[in-house]
Design an enzyme around this catalytic site. Sequence first.
Site, PDB file in Angstrom:
ATOM      1  N   CYS A 138     -22.226 -16.503  14.008  1.00 28.23           N
ATOM      2  CA  CYS A 138     -21.139 -17.300  14.603  1.00 28.23           C
ATOM      3  C   CYS A 138     -20.616 -16.635  15.876  1.00 28.23           C
ATOM      4  CB  CYS A 138     -20.006 -17.447  13.585  1.00 28.23           C
ATOM      5  SG  CYS A 138     -18.576 -18.301  14.248  1.00 28.23           S
ATOM      6  N   CYS A 141     -16.843 -16.901  16.423  1.00 31.06           N
ATOM      7  CA  CYS A 141     -16.025 -15.941  15.661  1.00 31.06           C
ATOM      8  C   CYS A 141     -16.133 -14.533  16.248  1.00 31.06           C
ATOM      9  CB  CYS A 141     -16.494 -15.863  14.203  1.00 31.06           C
ATOM     10  SG  CYS A 141     -16.972 -17.417  13.469  1.00 31.06           S
ATOM     11  N   ASP A 142     -17.330 -14.110  16.603  1.00 30.63           N
ATOM     12  CA  ASP A 142     -17.565 -12.684  16.854  1.00 30.63           C
ATOM     13  C   ASP A 142     -17.787 -12.287  18.314  1.00 30.63           C
ATOM     14  OD1 ASP A 142     -17.335 -12.294  14.155  1.00 30.63           O
ATOM     15  OD2 ASP A 142     -19.475 -12.466  13.757  1.00 30.63           O
TER      16      ASP A 142
END
Length: 316
Positions: A138, A141-142
């Site tokens: 992801c 997200c990261d």
Amino acid sequence: MAEIYDIAIIGGGPAGLTAGLYTCRARMKTILAEKMVCGGQVLITDVIENFPGFPGGIKGLELADWMLKQAERFGLEVLPAEATALVSKKNANGAFIVELSDGSKIETLSVIVSTGARWNNLGVPGEKELTGRGVSYCATCDAPLFKGKDVAVVGGGDTALEDALFLTKFANKVTIIHRRDRFRGTKILQERVFANHKIEVVFNSIVTNIKGTKKCESVEVKDVNSGITKSIKSDGVFILIGMTPNSEIFKSAVKTDDKGYILCDDDMKTSAEGIFACGDVRKKLLRQVVTAAGDGATSAFSAQHYVERLKGVEYK
Ligand code: NAP
């Protein structure tokens, strides 16, 4: 199991939330079960540029929130629980039973499956061991964790291209590794990828190993034509190679294709009477928020007519 719902929706992504919006406006008694937070993959999409009505794009989180609020405004009941089994054999009163992870059950006259799909793994050495320590599924997200770092993206679809572009906002360099000689993803994303000076593309190559002691340090890449292997320095690896449908608990009830995607007709009817499917979990050409929403509306309309027919009140 005091009350019998008209419609139970399993999964709260854009398909399920749209289905809920429509069934509630049709005054069907509806419950939606979602194991996490409503929104599905939209939640991990930074900006959605291709949902009509938002010329400047819209944040995934914001769109998911608005979809939920809109459905709830018309009476959608949302249950934070995972469906663990569907008893497809109808009982004496003609209802299905949906079993939930907390041990409770939903009794319902019809079911709309909108459970979506999940990210695939590469299955190479180092992937599992370094997940959360450089290996990610992801970018939304990261990506901020890789400020000024070198990262690799594996895959050649829309997700890989879109996320590679997003990663350039943070990373020093992004190397896209794709197993073929051209991308599967949309042309406009390809154009942006090829024009971005931070992105290098390595075609005809597969990742054979992800290396690192405490965290990811490099990926080993093999050229599929020459067989030559090389190492690419990577502080992070984003594995974005498609999805698997979340259809496991429905497979004994409805027909699926060989990958597990649920087969539906144009009206979102599955092979089982009273069970409908919509969004990424069904076999279809294009998996987008807009097509999920369209599916959701159609499945709601079909389920509504099915229930009204059962009750003998269908408006023909
Ligand atoms: P996808 O379209 O299925 O693409 C997966 C990519 O990963 C393909 O390029 C595939 O290679 C590669 N791949 C699969 N298995 C692999 C393996 N074991 N090793 C190496 N490479 C592998 O998946 P996606 O990109 O996640 O997209 C899923 C759906 O969401 C698509 O319908 C897409 O259009 C949609 N989507 C849309 C948007 C948008 O419109 N903004 C954004 C994201 C996703 P091959 O090409 O060789 O098969």
